[in-house]
Design a protein around this motif. Structure first.
Motif, PDB file in Angstrom:
ATOM      1  N   LEU A   1      52.048  36.912  20.158  1.00 50.67           N
ATOM      2  CA  LEU A   1      52.332  38.153  20.888  1.00 50.67           C
ATOM      3  C   LEU A   1      53.672  38.748  20.474  1.00 50.67           C
ATOM      4  O   LEU A   1      53.796  39.962  20.269  1.00 50.67           O
TER       5      LEU A   1
ATOM      6  N   ARG B   1      44.729  37.680  25.641  1.00 49.16           N
ATOM      7  CA  ARG B   1      45.449  37.057  24.527  1.00 49.16           C
ATOM      8  C   ARG B   1      46.068  35.722  24.941  1.00 49.16           C
ATOM      9  O   ARG B   1      46.241  34.817  24.116  1.00 49.16           O
TER      10      ARG B   1
ATOM     11  N   LYS C   1      50.523  30.925  21.309  1.00 52.63           N
ATOM     12  CA  LYS C   1      49.996  32.236  21.730  1.00 52.63           C
ATOM     13  C   LYS C   1      51.142  33.218  21.983  1.00 52.63           C
ATOM     14  O   LYS C   1      51.034  34.409  21.647  1.00 52.63           O
TER      15      LYS C   1
END
Length: 294
Positions: free
Chosen positions: A171, A116, A167
């Motif tokens: 998350l 991720r 990113k």
């Protein structure tokens, strides 16, 4: 939900926190924003039980937290730490295992998080071989790998570039959506506005204001007034500043930004002004709302 009630923290003559109370809801991200020295790090440490407040309580789902009740909290301190010679994947798994996670679950989570965060190709590199922004991403992965019940991050965006911050936003959103409170501190008004559902504005250890961005904006209604030329804008500036209901006036060239109690007050103030070319409601950013006031 995580609730702080009446938190006051002193050290000698210094008061770090003054009667701080707020609730961080499950499934939401709470951003605590303010300039450096406003008490953000001290507040994060109180939440984590690293320092004992002089007064006040920290509760989770109505249960007052004591020693040993934060074992499955995820915490990123302002002072980063790691093992430079340990491989990235091993480090994330190690921290997850400290929280009691099985080896298999820790490894699966670590691999997923590295993917991720675009770090799969760095999984077997020593931490010391990574760039600063890569290390910052590993720090986040190490916190989230154990699936903590509460996440507390002190300045999590330090060291991240724009792409990496995006990113990390994703998350944190996913982790909040799993049913836990996520709390972070930051001195970046823009990043807090982008990442937080609920915002706590901290100033000199006290809460200056709190709420969603829309709620904070509701108390600071701004309007853009455009004029035909700079002389008309300059003449209008003094008139607007003295108008009833107008609380703030800022001019830049032919444009004047007006803060007023409501649209009727602003409209009445600009009505009939020479050279008027436009009147528009604007949505101020978090920085525009508070940066100069705290």
């Amino acid at each position: 939900m995580l609730t702080l009630t009446g938190i006051t923290l002193k050290s000698g003559r210094k008061t770090w926190l003054k009667d701080v109370s707020f609730t961080a809801q499950a499934r939401r991200i709470t951003g605590i924003v303010g300039p450096r020295g406003s008490g953000k790090t001290e507040l994060a440490r109180v939440i984590m039980g690293l320092v004992e407040p002089d007064s006040g309580t920290v509760t989770l789902e109505g249960h007052e937290l004591g020693y040993g009740d934060r074992q499955n909290f995820g915490y990123l301190p302002a002072e980063r730490g790691g093992y430079p010679s340990m491989k990235v994947l091993e480090q994330i798994v190690y921290f997850a295992r400290l929280h009691g996670m099985t080896m298999g679950a820790a490894e699966r989570n670590a691999v997923t998080l590295l993917a991720r965060l675009d770090l799969s190709d760095r999984a077997y590199a020593p931490l010391s071989h990574l760039s600063g922004t890569e290390v910052a991403r590993v720090d986040i992965a190490a916190i989230l790998a154990a699936d903590p019940d509460v996440v507390v991050l002190d300045e999590p965006f330090d060291g991240l570039d724009a792409a990496s911050a995006e990113k990390v936003f994703d998350l944190l959103r996913d982790h909040a959506d799993s049913g836990v409170p996520v709390v972070f501190t930051s001195d970046s008004w823009d990043l807090t506005q982008a990442a937080a559902d609920d915002i706590i504005v901290l100033s000199h250890g006290a809460i200056a204001q709190q709420g969603t961005l829309d709620e904070l904006r509701a108390d600071h209604r701004s309007y853009r007034v455009d004029f035909a030329d700079e002389s008309a804008a300059t003449a209008a500036e003094a008139h607007l500043a003295a108008s009833p209901g107008v609380t703030s006036v800022r001019r830049t060239g032919t444009r004047v930004l007006v803060e007023a109690a409501d649209v009727d007050s602003a409209g009445a103030a600009v009505s009939g002004l020479p050279g008027l070319r436009g009147f528009t409601t604007v949505e101020p950013s978090l920085a525009e709302l508070f940066k100069e006031k705290v």
